[in-house]
Motif scaffolding. Structure first.
Motif, PDB file in Angstrom:
ATOM      1  N   GLU A   1      73.261  77.239  19.102  1.00  0.00           N
ATOM      2  CA  GLU A   1      73.188  78.661  19.439  1.00  0.00           C
ATOM      3  C   GLU A   1      74.149  79.013  20.572  1.00  0.00           C
ATOM      4  O   GLU A   1      74.646  80.136  20.639  1.00  0.00           O
ATOM      5  CB  GLU A   1      71.750  79.007  19.835  1.00  0.00           C
ATOM      6  CG  GLU A   1      71.403  80.458  19.736  1.00  0.00           C
ATOM      7  CD  GLU A   1      71.387  80.975  18.295  1.00  0.00           C
ATOM      8  OE1 GLU A   1      71.485  82.200  18.133  1.00  0.00           O
ATOM      9  OE2 GLU A   1      71.284  80.152  17.345  1.00  0.00           O
ATOM     10  N   GLY A   2      74.417  78.034  21.461  1.00  0.00           N
ATOM     11  CA  GLY A   2      75.282  78.339  22.595  1.00  0.00           C
ATOM     12  C   GLY A   2      76.375  77.334  22.845  1.00  0.00           C
ATOM     13  O   GLY A   2      76.965  77.309  23.929  1.00  0.00           O
TER      14      GLY A   2
ATOM     15  N   ILE B   1      73.951  74.688  28.108  1.00  0.00           N
ATOM     16  CA  ILE B   1      74.440  75.979  27.623  1.00  0.00           C
ATOM     17  C   ILE B   1      74.509  76.941  28.806  1.00  0.00           C
ATOM     18  O   ILE B   1      73.504  77.193  29.475  1.00  0.00           O
ATOM     19  CB  ILE B   1      73.517  76.544  26.525  1.00  0.00           C
ATOM     20  CG1 ILE B   1      73.527  75.623  25.298  1.00  0.00           C
ATOM     21  CG2 ILE B   1      73.952  77.952  26.128  1.00  0.00           C
ATOM     22  CD1 ILE B   1      72.495  76.000  24.244  1.00  0.00           C
TER      23      ILE B   1
ATOM     24  N   ASP C   1      75.454  80.282  28.936  1.00  0.00           N
ATOM     25  CA  ASP C   1      74.970  81.642  28.699  1.00  0.00           C
ATOM     26  C   ASP C   1      73.439  81.637  28.647  1.00  0.00           C
ATOM     27  O   ASP C   1      72.836  80.965  27.805  1.00  0.00           O
ATOM     28  CB  ASP C   1      75.540  82.176  27.384  1.00  0.00           C
ATOM     29  CG  ASP C   1      75.101  83.594  27.097  1.00  0.00           C
ATOM     30  OD1 ASP C   1      74.095  83.756  26.378  1.00  0.00           O
ATOM     31  OD2 ASP C   1      75.745  84.533  27.596  1.00  0.00           O
TER      32      ASP C   1
ATOM     33  N   ALA D   1      71.796  82.785  25.297  1.00  0.00           N
ATOM     34  CA  ALA D   1      71.974  81.781  24.240  1.00  0.00           C
ATOM     35  C   ALA D   1      71.095  80.559  24.493  1.00  0.00           C
ATOM     36  O   ALA D   1      70.529  79.982  23.552  1.00  0.00           O
ATOM     37  CB  ALA D   1      73.444  81.373  24.151  1.00  0.00           C
ATOM     38  N   ARG D   2      70.991  80.162  25.764  1.00  0.00           N
ATOM     39  CA  ARG D   2      70.130  79.019  26.094  1.00  0.00           C
ATOM     40  C   ARG D   2      68.670  79.322  25.767  1.00  0.00           C
ATOM     41  O   ARG D   2      67.952  78.471  25.229  1.00  0.00           O
ATOM     42  CB  ARG D   2      70.295  78.655  27.566  1.00  0.00           C
ATOM     43  CG  ARG D   2      69.591  77.361  27.938  1.00  0.00           C
ATOM     44  CD  ARG D   2      69.996  76.877  29.320  1.00  0.00           C
ATOM     45  NE  ARG D   2      69.550  77.752  30.393  1.00  0.00           N
ATOM     46  CZ  ARG D   2      70.342  78.494  31.158  1.00  0.00           C
ATOM     47  NH1 ARG D   2      71.656  78.467  30.981  1.00  0.00           N
ATOM     48  NH2 ARG D   2      69.852  79.268  32.121  1.00  0.00           N
TER      49      ARG D   2
END
Length: 401
Positions: free
Chosen positions: A274-275, A359, A361, A364-365
Motif C-alpha cells: 500500500e505504501g 512506510i 506516508d 498509506a501506513r
C-alpha cells in the motif's frame, strides 16, 4: 578465549583470523557489528583485499532489545547449532556453512552471506525470486517430514524432542503471538490511528476462541522440528539461491507454525505494498506476484511432502488408506490459522515488520496496518473450515478491494 564474556571488536577479529582456510596470512581484517535483531551480537569480519568474510554471532544472556532485566539462557546456542546440523544434513544447499562453535562463549562462526540479501529487504524492493517457492517448499517438506514420527524411529524422535526443549524462547512466542495481542498489554505497541481496529480484536471473543485453539496446538503438538522463527529476515536470498539462518527458536511443535510464519510474512509485505511505491499498476502486479508465490509455496510443499511420505514413511500406520489426505488437510488448516496469528502480532504487538513500519506516508501506513489486521483476523477465523490454499488468496484480495 576463556569463560563467557561479551566479545569486543578486537577479540572477534583475532578469533576470525584463527579460522583456517578463510583469510590470507597477514590480511587486514575489518570488523563491523551488523546485528539488528533482538537477542544477539552479530559481527561481520571481512578482508577487503580478498573479498573473504565470516559472520560471528554471540548470544547474550538477556533479551537484547529489552535489556538485562529479562535474562535468557545461553543454551539456545546449543539448540541453534544442533538445528543447523540437522538442517545441513537434510537441506545442505539451503543451509549456511558453520565454521566453529564455542559453547563457553555462546559463539557461532558461519559463512558470510553478503552476496545474498534478506528476503524481507528483497520483497520491500519488489524483487522477484522464481526459485523461492521451490527452495523453501522443499526445505519445509524435508525438515518437517524427516524430523517427524512419519519418518523417524519413534523412540529416537522422543529423545530428540527432549533435546530441543526450548522453554524461554517458546515462552516469548507464546506471549507475543498467542496472548498479548488479544488484550490490553504493555507488550503491545501501535499507533493511535489504528486503536479502533486493535480494540475490536481485543473484544472479539470468536477470534479469541480460535487463537486459544491455535495456542493449544503450539503448546502440545510436538509434530516435527521447527525453525520456530521462520520470517523473511531469516531467509537470505538471491536469484539462484536461498539460505535459512538463525534457528535458535527451534523446538518440536506443530508443522503448520513454520509454514504459516513464511506465508504470514509474504502477506505482511502484500499489505505493505500500500505504501512501498507510488505506481498503482506496479502495486497490483507485485501483489499478484506475491499471491502466486504463496500458492506455489504451498503447492511445492504439499507435492514434496506427499512424495516423501509415499517413498520414505517408516511408521506402518502412516500408510493407512486415507490417513495422508486427512493429515495434509489438517496441516493446511493449521498453516492458515498460524499465518493469521503471526500477522496480527506483527502489526500491533511488540515486534513489527519493516514492510509496514518503514512506510513514510502516514495514511498509506495506516491502510497497510488495517489491511494486515483484516487479513490476519480472517485467516484465524477461517482456519478450521478451510479446504484450499485458494481461500487465503481470496481473503487477501478482498482486503485490498
Amino acid at each position: 578465549m576463556g569463560d563467557y564474556h561479551t566479545l569486543n571488536q578486537g577479540e572477534v577479529v583475532e578469533y576470525a583470523r584463527g579460522i583456517e582456510g578463510v583469510f590470507p596470512v597477514g590480511a587486514q581484517l575489518k570488523s563491523r557489528e551488523i546485528g539488528d535483531g533482538n537477542l544477539n551480537l552479530v559481527f561481520q569480519i571481512s578482508d577487503p583485499a580478498s573479498g573473504q568474510g565470516l559472520i560471528l554471532k554471540q548470544a547474550l544472556p538477556y533479551v537484547k532489545v529489552v535489556g538485562e532485566s529479562v535474562p535468557l539462557a545461553l543454551d539456545r546456542v546449543r539448540i541453534e547449532i544442533e538445528a543447523l546440523r540437522i538442517q545441513g544434513e537434510l537441506c545442505p544447499d539451503l543451509t549456511p556453512k558453520v565454521y566453529a562453535y564455542e559453547p563457553d562463549l555462546a559463539l557461532v562462526v558461519m559463512e558470510d552471506l553478503s552476496d545474498h540479501i534478506t528476503l524481507r529487504r528483497g520483497l520491500i524492493k519488489r524483487g522477484r525470486y522464481p526459485l523461492f517457492a521451490g527452495h523453501i517448499g522443499s526445505f519445509l517438506a524435508r525438515m518437517l517430514f524427516f524430523t517427524s514420527d512419519l519418518a523417524m524411529d519413534l523412540q529416537e524422535k522422543k529423545l530428540r524432542v527432549k533435546a530441543f526443549i526450548n522453554p524461554e524462547l517458546c515462552n516469548i512466542t507464546e506471549d507475543l503471538i498467542f496472548d498479548a495481542p488479544y488484550k490490553k498489554s504493555r507488550m503491545n505497541i501501535f499507533e493511535p490511528h489504528i486503536r479502533d481496529a486493535v480494540e475490536r480484536i481485543w473484544a472479539d471473543t470468536e477470534l479469541h476462541l480460535e487463537v486459544a485453539l491455535l495456542r493449544e496446538k503450539f503448546l502440545t503438538k510436538a509434530e516435527a522440528l521447527l525453525h520456530g522463527d521462520f520470517h523473511t529476515d531469516n531467509i537470505f536470498i538471491k536469484p539462484d539461491s536461498a539460505k535459512v539462518i538463525d534457528p535458535e527458536f527451534a523446538f518440536y511443535g506443530p508443522m503448520g507454525f513454520d509454514i504459516g510464519t513464511v506465508i504470514a510474512n509474504l502477506l505482511l509485505n502484500y499489505s505493505g505494498q500500500e505504501g512501498l511505491g507510488p505506481d498503482a499498476q506496479e502495486r497490483i502486479d507485485y501483489r499478484r506476484y506475491l499471491l502466486d508465490t504463496l500458492r506455489d509455496l504451498w503447492t511445492q510443499f504439499e507435492l514434496q511432502f506427499r512424495e516423501l511420505w509415499n517413498g520414505h514413511a517408516a511408521d506402518r500406520m502412516a500408510k493407512t488408506r486415507g490417513y495422508q489426505d486427512l493429515y495434509v488437510a489438517r496441516l493446511l488448516q493449521d498453516t492458515i490459522g498460524f499465518a493469521g496469528a503471526v500477522m496480527v502480532c506483527r502489526v500491533h504487538g511488540f515486534i513489527h515488520v519493516a514492510d509496514i513500519d518503514h512506510i513514510e506516508d502516514v495514511a498509506a501506513r495506516e491502510r497497510a496496518q488495517r489491511i494486515a489486521l483484516e487479513i490476519g483476523a480472517a485467516l484465524i477465523k477461517r482456519n478450521r473450515s478451510a479446504r484450499s490454499i485458494e481461500e487465503v488468496l481470496d481473503i487477501a484480495l478482498q482486503a485490498v478491494n
